[in-house]
Design an enzyme around this catalytic site. Structure first.
Site, PDB file in Angstrom:
ATOM      1  N   HIS A  37      40.361  74.582  62.217  1.00 33.32           N
ATOM      2  CA  HIS A  37      41.647  74.648  62.915  1.00 33.32           C
ATOM      3  C   HIS A  37      42.314  73.279  62.879  1.00 33.32           C
ATOM      4  O   HIS A  37      41.728  72.309  62.382  1.00 33.32           O
ATOM      5  CB  HIS A  37      41.498  75.188  64.336  1.00 33.32           C
ATOM      6  CG  HIS A  37      40.730  74.313  65.281  1.00 33.32           C
ATOM      7  ND1 HIS A  37      39.372  74.110  65.162  1.00 33.32           N
ATOM      8  CD2 HIS A  37      41.124  73.604  66.376  1.00 33.32           C
ATOM      9  CE1 HIS A  37      38.964  73.310  66.138  1.00 33.32           C
ATOM     10  NE2 HIS A  37      40.006  72.992  66.875  1.00 33.32           N
ATOM     11  N   HIS A  59      43.457  70.914  65.087  1.00 32.90           N
ATOM     12  CA  HIS A  59      43.394  69.807  66.035  1.00 32.90           C
ATOM     13  C   HIS A  59      42.912  68.532  65.355  1.00 32.90           C
ATOM     14  O   HIS A  59      42.059  68.561  64.467  1.00 32.90           O
ATOM     15  CB  HIS A  59      42.501  70.165  67.219  1.00 32.90           C
ATOM     16  CG  HIS A  59      43.131  71.168  68.145  1.00 32.90           C
ATOM     17  ND1 HIS A  59      42.415  71.907  69.053  1.00 32.90           N
ATOM     18  CD2 HIS A  59      44.428  71.548  68.308  1.00 32.90           C
ATOM     19  CE1 HIS A  59      43.230  72.695  69.736  1.00 32.90           C
ATOM     20  NE2 HIS A  59      44.462  72.492  69.300  1.00 32.90           N
ATOM     21  N   ASP A 104      40.997  66.060  66.083  1.00 36.69           N
ATOM     22  CA  ASP A 104      39.588  65.669  66.058  1.00 36.69           C
ATOM     23  C   ASP A 104      38.785  66.508  65.071  1.00 36.69           C
ATOM     24  O   ASP A 104      37.575  66.288  64.910  1.00 36.69           O
ATOM     25  CB  ASP A 104      38.970  65.730  67.458  1.00 36.69           C
ATOM     26  CG  ASP A 104      38.980  67.120  68.077  1.00 36.69           C
ATOM     27  OD1 ASP A 104      39.973  67.855  67.884  1.00 36.69           O
ATOM     28  OD2 ASP A 104      38.015  67.473  68.788  1.00 36.69           O
ATOM     29  N   HIS A 105      39.447  67.422  64.379  1.00 43.20           N
ATOM     30  CA  HIS A 105      38.804  68.224  63.339  1.00 43.20           C
ATOM     31  C   HIS A 105      39.349  67.930  61.951  1.00 43.20           C
ATOM     32  O   HIS A 105      38.662  68.206  60.964  1.00 43.20           O
ATOM     33  CB  HIS A 105      38.966  69.715  63.648  1.00 43.20           C
ATOM     34  CG  HIS A 105      38.222  70.137  64.881  1.00 43.20           C
ATOM     35  ND1 HIS A 105      37.083  70.898  64.837  1.00 43.20           N
ATOM     36  CD2 HIS A 105      38.456  69.868  66.192  1.00 43.20           C
ATOM     37  CE1 HIS A 105      36.638  71.091  66.073  1.00 43.20           C
ATOM     38  NE2 HIS A 105      37.458  70.479  66.908  1.00 43.20           N
ATOM     39  N   HIS A 125      41.361  79.917  70.647  1.00 42.22           N
ATOM     40  CA  HIS A 125      41.501  78.484  70.923  1.00 42.22           C
ATOM     41  C   HIS A 125      42.798  77.975  70.300  1.00 42.22           C
ATOM     42  O   HIS A 125      43.582  77.272  70.940  1.00 42.22           O
ATOM     43  CB  HIS A 125      40.296  77.745  70.361  1.00 42.22           C
ATOM     44  CG  HIS A 125      40.305  76.267  70.572  1.00 42.22           C
ATOM     45  ND1 HIS A 125      40.206  75.684  71.817  1.00 42.22           N
ATOM     46  CD2 HIS A 125      40.389  75.243  69.692  1.00 42.22           C
ATOM     47  CE1 HIS A 125      40.234  74.376  71.688  1.00 42.22           C
ATOM     48  NE2 HIS A 125      40.351  74.073  70.405  1.00 42.22           N
ATOM     49  N   ASP A 179      35.777  75.385  67.473  1.00 38.72           N
ATOM     50  CA  ASP A 179      35.879  75.366  68.938  1.00 38.72           C
ATOM     51  C   ASP A 179      36.038  76.766  69.525  1.00 38.72           C
ATOM     52  O   ASP A 179      36.584  76.925  70.617  1.00 38.72           O
ATOM     53  CB  ASP A 179      37.076  74.510  69.366  1.00 38.72           C
ATOM     54  CG  ASP A 179      36.834  73.023  69.182  1.00 38.72           C
ATOM     55  OD1 ASP A 179      35.713  72.640  68.802  1.00 38.72           O
ATOM     56  OD2 ASP A 179      37.780  72.244  69.397  1.00 38.72           O
ATOM     57  N   HIS A 235      31.255  70.642  69.378  1.00 43.68           N
ATOM     58  CA  HIS A 235      31.160  69.722  70.515  1.00 43.68           C
ATOM     59  C   HIS A 235      29.835  69.897  71.235  1.00 43.68           C
ATOM     60  O   HIS A 235      29.313  71.013  71.351  1.00 43.68           O
ATOM     61  CB  HIS A 235      32.294  69.968  71.517  1.00 43.68           C
ATOM     62  CG  HIS A 235      33.644  69.601  71.017  1.00 43.68           C
ATOM     63  ND1 HIS A 235      34.167  68.330  71.118  1.00 43.68           N
ATOM     64  CD2 HIS A 235      34.595  70.342  70.393  1.00 43.68           C
ATOM     65  CE1 HIS A 235      35.381  68.304  70.593  1.00 43.68           C
ATOM     66  NE2 HIS A 235      35.659  69.517  70.142  1.00 43.68           N
TER      67      HIS A 235
END
Length: 261
Positions: free
Chosen positions: A52, A54, A56-57, A108, A131, A169
């Site tokens: 996805h 975001h 941090d990915h 998400h 996530d 995570h």
């Protein structure tokens, strides 16, 4: 095949899978730990899987392009660091001699996907779920609806019990604190919580998890069960209808978790 969770940021894992020569990485939000692992093991980066959009990915993708000797697979319907190869549920991708089925798992984010390898020589099936599913929990609903997320989680729960759950995570201990609040008489949950606490105390990750464990301890996968329905009703007696659906129970539990400390 060697599966390695590479710690990044405060609590992310960037998953590295390698065969001793080539590697793929999942959701590299930070390029530095990936580059360090590749160099330390003398590995070629053969591909990247993205779940996805975001940061941090995907934040480390561009910095890894100079090393990349293969494709970047990414969700069909999300903003991505181009160029990438877009994929969606019903398709499959091949890397390191493995075939990964692509699964649509919105909730998400609106276009979130997961990658499932049913056949891994010498080992158990693999799920890279970003996530969507966490051990003992699930992702927040930033873009999707409770109905979408519940359906996504049920599709993951239906995978073989031996499936290794590679989520992004290390949220396990906080998730399990909530799960025990919701489901205090669950002996499987108590046993698993003790194991996870010991692993973290020893500095080891709790992940990958197993689908076969999650279906017994994760409240978000068990919204048809009377214990979870009754817990949701006790917490928010006016929120649930008289005959709540599993989606109603899921929505109530997710809202409860959002404010749980």
């Amino acid at each position: 095949m060697t599966l390695t969770p590479l710690p990044a940021f405060d609590d992310n894992y960037l998953w590295l899978l390698d065969n001793g020569r080539e590697a793929l990485v999942v959701d590299p939000g930070d390029a530095a730990p990936v580059a360090a692992a590749l160099d330390a093991r003398g590995l070629t980066l053969a591909g990247i899987l993205l779940t996805h959009h975001h940061s941090d990915h995907v934040g480390g993708v561009d910095a890894l392009r100079s090393r990349l000797q293969g494709p970047i697979y990414a969700p069909a319907h999300e903003k991505m660091p181009e160029p990438v190869t877009r994929v969606q549920g019903g398709q499959s991708v091949d890397l390191l001699g493995l075939r990964f089925a692509v699964m649509d798992v919105p909730g998400h984010t609106a276009g979130h996907i997961a990658y499932f390898a049913a056949q891994v020589p010498g080992s158990d099936p693999l799920l890279f779920c970003g996530d969507t599913l966490f051990s003992g929990g699930c992702g927040r609903l930033f873009e999707g609806s409770p109905a979408q997320m519940h359906a996504s989680l049920q599709s993951l729960a239906a995978l073989p019990g031996r499936t290794r759950v590679c989520c992004a995570h290390e949220y396990t201990l906080s998730n399990l604190r909530f799960a025990r609040e919701v489901d205090p008489y669950n002996t499987a949950l108590a046993t698993y919580s003790a194991w996870c606490e010991a692993e973290r105390a020893a500095g080891r990750p709790t992940l990958p998890g197993r689908i076969g464990t999650e279906v017994h301890i994760n409240p978000f996968l068990r919204c048809t069960e009377p214990a979870l329905r009754d817990a949701a009703r006790r917490h928010a007696p006016t929120q649930l209808p008289t005959a709540p659906s599993p989606v109603d129970v899921f929505a109530a539990l997710r809202e409860w978790k959002n404010g749980f400390r």
